[in-house]
Design a protein around this motif. Sequence first.
Motif, short mmCIF file in Angstrom:
data_model
loop_
_atom_site.label_atom_id
_atom_site.label_comp_id
_atom_site.label_asym_id
_atom_site.label_seq_id
_atom_site.Cartn_x
_atom_site.Cartn_y
_atom_site.Cartn_z
N ASP A 73 -22.70 18.85 20.73
CA ASP A 73 -21.27 19.00 20.46
C ASP A 73 -20.77 17.84 19.61
O ASP A 73 -21.38 16.76 19.59
CB ASP A 73 -20.53 19.01 21.82
CG ASP A 73 -19.23 19.77 21.76
OD1 ASP A 73 -18.81 20.16 20.67
OD2 ASP A 73 -18.63 19.95 22.84
N GLU B 68 -16.81 29.87 24.37
CA GLU B 68 -16.96 28.56 25.02
C GLU B 68 -15.98 28.46 26.19
O GLU B 68 -14.79 28.78 26.04
CB GLU B 68 -16.68 27.43 24.02
CG GLU B 68 -16.76 26.05 24.70
CD GLU B 68 -16.58 24.87 23.75
OE1 GLU B 68 -16.34 25.09 22.54
OE2 GLU B 68 -16.68 23.72 24.24
N GLU C 267 -23.48 22.67 26.30
CA GLU C 267 -23.08 21.77 25.23
C GLU C 267 -23.05 20.33 25.74
O GLU C 267 -22.40 20.05 26.75
CB GLU C 267 -21.68 22.15 24.70
CG GLU C 267 -21.64 23.57 24.16
CD GLU C 267 -20.35 23.89 23.41
OE1 GLU C 267 -19.49 22.99 23.25
OE2 GLU C 267 -20.21 25.04 22.98
#
Length: 254
Positions: free
Chosen positions: A153, A36, A123
């Motif tokens: 998320d 991420e 996300e």
Amino acid sequence: MTITPDDVIGGVDRDEFVVHYQPVVRLSDGAIVGNEALVRWQRPGHGLLMPDAFLPQAEACDAIRHVDDAVMRCALRDFASGRLDGDEVSVNCSASSVDAGLPGRVADALTATGMTAGCLVVEVTEQVTLRSTPVTDAAIAELCAMGVRVAMDDFGAGASRLSTLIDIPYARLKLDKGLVGQLVGHHAPRARLVVNAINELAAGMGVAVVGEGVETCAHVQALWDEDVPLAQGYLYGRPAPVGAVSPRNICAMA
Ligand code: C2E
Ligand code: CA
Ligand code: CA
């Protein structure tokens, strides 16, 4: 510290925003499935600013779109360079970045970096679904149609609506770290029932669940017990610059 829209846009133009990465791990075999991208601002005279120091201001003035686009391009470039493990890279997208232009901006970033949509996870938080309009719904649907995977998320925090799972074909559902913490807290039995139910629901829809905020082996064991397939957290590695991502404590659970 007062931050104006011009400060943020100037920071993007001067390349002051940097991206750190945190691995996402598959519990069964310990493989890193991706990373991420998390933004920081290396602001001259202010040091390295974390997102909570500037994102609220950037979001309030819509300058966030410039930040999100810059992070996406950087993340795709770093992924293309082969310096990130896994098959995918995730970027965060604020609710105010989700507009009619988003699919075009994503397509441009993919073209500019020579990457295909399948390697990108976008996300979004519940704010996107809470602020849902025909325009935002169409933008997300177009991203999915392009082959970009969309993740929800912070699920389980705030006002996450279950109906969002019907409206949007999410590929990932990220369990909020607060919920993951409760798996080993005072109300662990009830938290486990909740996580188990979310996971079953998601798995039935073909959605992979990621447990966030994994800091201890007890968190890992609890997620594994409830069949959650993916995990992310300080136990495996703190967010770090691309050359310095060094995952640790990863082992196969199966
Ligand atoms: P998030 O997307 O939920 O990202 C996870 C946050 O939890 C990150 O904080 C990460 O450093 C932190 N974290 C990771 N593992 C653990 C752990 O085991 N324990 C604990 N306590 N925390 C952990 P960070 O980097 O400060 O980012 C905060 C939030 O800022 C992110 O939350 C995301 O909502 C937002 N953000 C970060 N980068 C971007 C970006 O490029 N664009 C947008 N729009 N938002 C971003
Ligand atoms: Ca995120
Ligand atoms: Ca999160």
